[in-house]
Write an enzyme that holds these catalytic residues in place. Structure first.
Site, PDB file in Angstrom:
ATOM      1  N   ASP A  41      91.510   1.559 -22.035  1.00  0.00           N
ATOM      2  CA  ASP A  41      92.714   1.441 -22.768  1.00  0.00           C
ATOM      3  C   ASP A  41      93.905   1.837 -22.006  1.00  0.00           C
ATOM      4  O   ASP A  41      94.619   2.333 -22.267  1.00  0.00           O
ATOM      5  CB  ASP A  41      92.472   2.342 -24.003  1.00  0.00           C
ATOM      6  CG  ASP A  41      91.339   2.037 -24.749  1.00  0.00           C
ATOM      7  OD1 ASP A  41      90.726   1.097 -25.046  1.00  0.00           O
ATOM      8  OD2 ASP A  41      90.904   3.044 -25.439  1.00  0.00           O
ATOM      9  N   THR A  56      96.802  13.549 -25.062  1.00  0.00           N
ATOM     10  CA  THR A  56      96.987  12.469 -24.500  1.00  0.00           C
ATOM     11  C   THR A  56      98.534  12.262 -24.393  1.00  0.00           C
ATOM     12  O   THR A  56      99.152  11.956 -23.145  1.00  0.00           O
ATOM     13  CB  THR A  56      96.613  11.232 -25.231  1.00  0.00           C
ATOM     14  OG1 THR A  56      95.161  11.414 -25.518  1.00  0.00           O
ATOM     15  CG2 THR A  56      97.149   9.917 -24.777  1.00  0.00           C
ATOM     16  N   GLN A  88      91.452   6.261 -17.617  1.00  0.00           N
ATOM     17  CA  GLN A  88      91.816   5.917 -19.075  1.00  0.00           C
ATOM     18  C   GLN A  88      93.349   6.305 -19.544  1.00  0.00           C
ATOM     19  O   GLN A  88      93.775   7.421 -19.250  1.00  0.00           O
ATOM     20  CB  GLN A  88      90.515   6.876 -19.807  1.00  0.00           C
ATOM     21  CG  GLN A  88      90.892   6.631 -21.544  1.00  0.00           C
ATOM     22  CD  GLN A  88      89.564   7.354 -22.163  1.00  0.00           C
ATOM     23  OE1 GLN A  88      88.785   7.594 -21.546  1.00  0.00           O
ATOM     24  NE2 GLN A  88      89.840   7.137 -23.471  1.00  0.00           N
ATOM     25  N   ASP A  89      94.005   5.460 -20.318  1.00  0.00           N
ATOM     26  CA  ASP A  89      95.088   5.631 -20.941  1.00  0.00           C
ATOM     27  C   ASP A  89      96.117   5.863 -19.673  1.00  0.00           C
ATOM     28  O   ASP A  89      96.933   6.741 -19.708  1.00  0.00           O
ATOM     29  CB  ASP A  89      95.220   6.838 -21.917  1.00  0.00           C
ATOM     30  CG  ASP A  89      94.280   6.604 -22.809  1.00  0.00           C
ATOM     31  OD1 ASP A  89      93.789   5.639 -23.090  1.00  0.00           O
ATOM     32  OD2 ASP A  89      94.527   7.595 -24.123  1.00  0.00           O
ATOM     33  N   GLN A 139      91.335  10.739 -21.519  1.00  0.00           N
ATOM     34  CA  GLN A 139      92.504  10.409 -21.632  1.00  0.00           C
ATOM     35  C   GLN A 139      93.469  11.259 -20.610  1.00  0.00           C
ATOM     36  O   GLN A 139      93.600  12.338 -20.624  1.00  0.00           O
ATOM     37  CB  GLN A 139      93.346  10.446 -23.091  1.00  0.00           C
ATOM     38  CG  GLN A 139      92.599   9.775 -24.028  1.00  0.00           C
ATOM     39  CD  GLN A 139      91.391  10.457 -24.734  1.00  0.00           C
ATOM     40  OE1 GLN A 139      90.634  11.386 -24.308  1.00  0.00           O
ATOM     41  NE2 GLN A 139      91.509  10.194 -25.963  1.00  0.00           N
ATOM     42  N   TRP A 151      93.031  -0.213 -31.502  1.00  0.00           N
ATOM     43  CA  TRP A 151      93.147   0.965 -31.693  1.00  0.00           C
ATOM     44  C   TRP A 151      93.609   1.457 -33.155  1.00  0.00           C
ATOM     45  O   TRP A 151      93.230   2.374 -33.705  1.00  0.00           O
ATOM     46  CB  TRP A 151      94.171   1.629 -30.878  1.00  0.00           C
ATOM     47  CG  TRP A 151      94.586   3.015 -30.872  1.00  0.00           C
ATOM     48  CD1 TRP A 151      93.637   3.957 -31.273  1.00  0.00           C
ATOM     49  CD2 TRP A 151      95.582   3.664 -30.303  1.00  0.00           C
ATOM     50  NE1 TRP A 151      94.226   5.248 -30.917  1.00  0.00           N
ATOM     51  CE2 TRP A 151      95.364   5.102 -30.467  1.00  0.00           C
ATOM     52  CE3 TRP A 151      97.027   3.412 -29.859  1.00  0.00           C
ATOM     53  CZ2 TRP A 151      96.350   5.994 -30.173  1.00  0.00           C
ATOM     54  CZ3 TRP A 151      97.822   4.274 -29.664  1.00  0.00           C
ATOM     55  CH2 TRP A 151      97.614   5.819 -29.494  1.00  0.00           C
ATOM     56  N   ARG A 209      91.055  -3.837 -27.498  1.00  0.00           N
ATOM     57  CA  ARG A 209      90.473  -3.667 -28.645  1.00  0.00           C
ATOM     58  C   ARG A 209      91.367  -2.965 -29.611  1.00  0.00           C
ATOM     59  O   ARG A 209      92.561  -2.312 -29.355  1.00  0.00           O
ATOM     60  CB  ARG A 209      89.395  -2.603 -28.439  1.00  0.00           C
ATOM     61  CG  ARG A 209      89.695  -1.321 -27.585  1.00  0.00           C
ATOM     62  CD  ARG A 209      88.538  -0.363 -27.406  1.00  0.00           C
ATOM     63  NE  ARG A 209      88.736   0.748 -26.947  1.00  0.00           N
ATOM     64  CZ  ARG A 209      87.994   1.979 -26.851  1.00  0.00           C
ATOM     65  NH1 ARG A 209      86.846   1.708 -27.583  1.00  0.00           N
ATOM     66  NH2 ARG A 209      88.279   3.084 -26.209  1.00  0.00           N
TER      67      ARG A 209
END
Length: 535
Positions: free
Chosen positions: A373, A299, A351-352, A329, A443, A441
């Site tokens: 996220d 990531t 994502q990310d 990610q 992490w 959320r």
């Protein structure tokens, strides 16, 4: 064995430096060691290190610190020496890697440990006047770097071998001890130790007048021009960054990236301070890439553009990652740049998308697109007057706007989203009823995120927030909402976690403003980015 021996030798050399200090007593007793180490979160690690020195000197010449200030300096030095030893140890592990994934994770760790060393050095030996808040920011970043190193091995599924050689919990524990010693406020998850701030001309002091002019003027005289047709200085952003690295001094250096789609991965490292990228508008200047965890990257290294050099500014550019939701990610932009500013920029991914990795960051009038996220990390980040768009994810996925990664209650980090809008992107709108959307959320254990005075459209689930894994972090997180508006702003159906709260006090909410959360008055004014200092 070699790593432990390295630690031992370095700690011995450190205490020789302190041997001339006045002694607290003629000898070291276990009670003396307990007195200092019991003030830290990891007293066993602290006691072990101090007792090693006591045994080495046979109690005859070992000196304990006389004050908390001396002990804090000693703890910092211990953490720095530990990081130096770990970095030296990690450098020879390349030959131990059995595949590309292990090499990718190790490469990240070498960068991350190097940055940790930089953050500890600047805290211990500041070259400019700094506050305890500055120090807490840099120590928070140092600890996050170690956690990010570990995460790379886990997400690439190579945590069984090389990771065991890289991992050293003592370094993390020593940094956590320094964080606790530096934090004069309560160590609860809600504490914020921030300086009093003032403003000049509507901007915090950390943005200098010259930078304000650069951000607000329509005509900028750049140091370099990037344009794909060859009519500028360079055709690629990377070529311009390489040229910028040759400059003397560290004043503001402006690179104008003219309209076009630039398919390249860009990294602006620690040595490149005060770089400014100016585009022709977020719809017209786009830097794009497609690295992802699904494609074999970590990531951390998947980012299309990554910046760690202090004082970075971007205006009028979109940063994009096109790997798609199926590759998991895939970061469009990662910032570990202290005092960084993003004005009217776009961040597009799935994502990310936006990795607010470490340090103090400010986003104004930006557009952020993603699925899972998609605003995440462990910086102290304020997003103000931004448009946050949830995109269509893969089937069966839940959409989550934020995943904040604070691992230590003394880190002065979190994500503050102020006067912004959370809405559905065009590709999500036709299938809105098929997907749930949540504000965040946890992490990590002390995850901290607030939404204040923002518009929450119908896509946001009535519960508001989502569990990460069962009951993990539900009591230790800090999630807050303050005077939001819109169809999904009602807090009546929100989660009932101990760490969630509906903020009703303006005093409490003000802790997460530009003025207080990122000490914006000390650095934002010079950028000329408009902002609201308080609520």
């Amino acid at each position: 064995m070699e790593l432990k021996l390295g630690f031992f030798l370095l700690f011995i050399s450190f205490f020789i430096c302190f041997s001339s200090s006045p002694a607290l007593s003629t000898g070291v007793t276990s009670g003396g060691i307990d007195y200092w180490c019991n003030r830290t979160p990891y007293p066993k690690t602290c006691k072990y290190m101090l007792e090693q020195q006591n045994h080495h000197y046979k109690s005859s010449s070992f000196r304990l610190p006389k004050s908390k200030t001396e002990f804090k300096k000693m703890a910092l030095e211990l953490a720095l020496e530990g990081a130096l030893t770990a970095q030296s140890h990690n450098k020879w592990l390349g030959s131990k890697c059995r595949n590309d994934r292990e090499k990718a994770a190790l490469t990240d760790c070498l960068k991350l440990y190097q940055d940790t060393i930089i953050q500890l050095n600047r805290t211990l030996y500041p070259t400019i006047k700094c506050t305890d808040f500055d120090a807490q920011t840099w120590l928070s970043a140092a600890l996050t770097n170690i956690e990010t190193c570990r995460a790379g091995f886990v997400e690439l599924g190579v945590s069984d071998y090389v990771f065991q050689l890289v991992s050293n919990n003592n370094v993390s524990k020593l940094i956590s001890n320094t964080l606790a010693l530096n934090n004069n406020a309560s160590s609860s998850t809600t504490s914020l130790n921030v300086p009093e701030t003032t403003y000049r001309d509507g901007f915090p002091r950390w943005v200098k007048p010259g930078d304000r002019k650069l951000l607000q003027t329509s005509s900028i005289i750049p140091d370099l021009v990037v344009v794909q047709d060859g009519s500028g200085d360079f055709r690629t952003v990377n070529a311009a960054i390489d040229e910028a690295a040759k400059r003397s001094g560290s004043g503001r250096f402006v690179i104008h990236v003219k309209r076009g789609v630039y398919n390249e991965n860009v990294e602006i490292g620690n040595k490149l301070k005060n770089i400014m990228l100016v585009g022709d508008g977020l719809r017209f200047t786009i830097i794009t890439g497609n690295r992802s965890v699904g494609g074999g990257s970590t990531t951390f290294n998947s980012s299309t553009v990554a910046v760690t050099g202090e004082g970075f500014i971007a205006r009028g550019i979109t940063f994009r990652n096109t790997a798609g939701p199926q590759n998991h990610q895939a970061v469009a932009f990662r910032s570990g740049s202290d005092l960084s500013v993003f004005y009217r920029c776009g961040f597009e991914g799935y994502q990310d998308t936006l990795y607010v990795h470490t340090q103090r960051q400010f986003y104004r009038e930006c557009y952020i697109y993603g699925t899972v996220d998609f605003i995440f990390g462990n910086a102290a980040a304020v997003l103000q007057n931004c448009m946050i768009y949830a995109r269509r994810p893969m089937d069966q996925q839940k959409i989550v706007v934020t995943a904040q990664g604070r691992t230590d209650p003394n880190q002065n980090t979190g994500i503050s989203i102020h006067n912004s809008r959370v809405m559905a992107a065009p590709d999500l709108q036709p299938v809105l009823s098929s997907f749930q959307t949540f504000l965040g959320r946890p992490w990590k254990e002390y995850s901290r995120t607030v939404f204040m005075q923002s518009y929450l459209d119908t896509l946001v689930d009535p519960a508001g927030w989502l569990e990460w894994d069962g009951n993990f972090a539900l009591n230790t997180l800090y999630y807050g909402e303050y005077r939001n508006i819109g169809p999904a702003s009602s807090t009546g159906g929100r989660v009932k976690w101990q760490g969630y709260r509906v903020i009703t006090s303006a005093t409490e909410a003000s802790k997460f403003t530009v003025a207080n959360f990122i000490a914006g008055s000390s650095w934002l004014p010079a950028t000329r980015v408009p902002f609201t200092s308080g609520l």
